[in-house]
Scaffold this motif. Structure first.
Motif, short mmCIF file in Angstrom:
data_model
loop_
_atom_site.label_atom_id
_atom_site.label_comp_id
_atom_site.label_asym_id
_atom_site.label_seq_id
_atom_site.Cartn_x
_atom_site.Cartn_y
_atom_site.Cartn_z
N LYS A 1 1.72 -6.61 1.30
CA LYS A 1 1.15 -5.50 0.55
C LYS A 1 2.27 -4.71 -0.14
CE LYS A 1 -1.44 -1.22 1.29
NZ LYS A 1 -2.09 -0.37 2.30
N SER A 2 3.41 -4.54 0.52
CA SER A 2 4.54 -3.81 -0.07
C SER A 2 5.07 -4.52 -1.31
CB SER A 2 5.65 -3.60 0.95
OG SER A 2 6.14 -4.85 1.42
N THR A 3 5.05 -5.86 -1.30
CA THR A 3 5.50 -6.63 -2.47
C THR A 3 4.58 -6.36 -3.65
OG1 THR A 3 6.45 -8.36 -1.08
CG2 THR A 3 5.94 -8.95 -3.37
N LEU A 4 3.26 -6.41 -3.41
CA LEU A 4 2.30 -6.15 -4.49
C LEU A 4 2.45 -4.72 -5.00
CD1 LEU A 4 -0.01 -6.93 -6.33
CD2 LEU A 4 -1.60 -6.48 -4.44
N SER A 5 2.63 -3.78 -4.09
CA SER A 5 2.83 -2.38 -4.49
C SER A 5 4.05 -2.23 -5.38
CB SER A 5 2.96 -1.51 -3.25
OG SER A 5 3.17 -0.17 -3.62
#
Length: 194
Positions: free
Chosen positions: A46-50
């Motif tokens: 999720k942090s990568t997408l964010s």
């Protein structure tokens, strides 16, 4: 000279992160999916997408493909800049996507305009590990014309050896591969969306 929408020192051959970030936000909103759900479907953190949605990061070809499948959008829709009426892309120029698996570079030549159903890429690949692609959206068909060199192309479980001038079409919604067998292997790939 850097394009107007690129930061100073940005690589003009890479798609600008601002375009990718805006496209990711737009498509996620259109699909009415949460950040968590898109990341889960794409198999990324999720942090990568964010980070990608905020314009940070340096996504690989594989990460962007996974996001396209998760969002059910054609690949070029994430990286395409608005096109002028007449467009010329000189050899070696254009937004390039680099594989993290192999010496494989895809340059977007033309994205699918509204009402059409295809994206066009120039492929530059060198011998080494194969570029393995997970299935794309249902109904995608890939067409490849090998310009120079030799390559194994097609379905992962039964690729075909192509020589300069050969053409192959295969379903892109199943695992497929591209592996250069000679230095300087070049091809044109058309991704057709049904």
């Amino acid at each position: 000279m850097a394009p107007d929408n690129a930061s100073p020192g940005a690589d003009p051959d890479r798609p600008p992160m601002a375009v990718i970030a805006a496209s990711l936000r737009r498509e996620r909103a259109r699909s009415d999916l949460s950040l968590t759900e898109v990341a889960r479907r794409a198999g990324i953190a999720k942090s990568t997408l964010s980070q990608l949605e905020s314009g940070a990061g340096n996504p690989s070809l594989e990460t962007l493909w996974a996001l396209c499948v998760a969002l059910k959008v054609p690949f070029a829709q994430l990286i395409a800049r608005p096109e002028p009426r007449v467009q010329v892309i000189r050899a070696g120029e254009g937004p390039a996507l680099i594989s993290s698996q192999a010496d494989y570079r895809a340059i977007l030549l033309s994205s699918c305009p509204p009402g059409a159903r295809r994206d066009l890429y120039f492929i530059a690949a060198e011998p080494g590990p194969q570029r393995s692609s997970d299935p794309h959206m249902p109904g995608v068909v890939e067409h490849v014309v090998l310009n120079t060199g030799r390559a194994l192309v097609g379905l992962a479980n039964e690729p075909v050896e192509l020589h300069a001038g050969d053409y192959i079409a295969y379903p892109g919604d199943v695992p497929h591969v591209f592996q250069a067998l000679e230095p300087g292997t070049r091809a044109v790939l058309i991704s057709e969306h049904t």
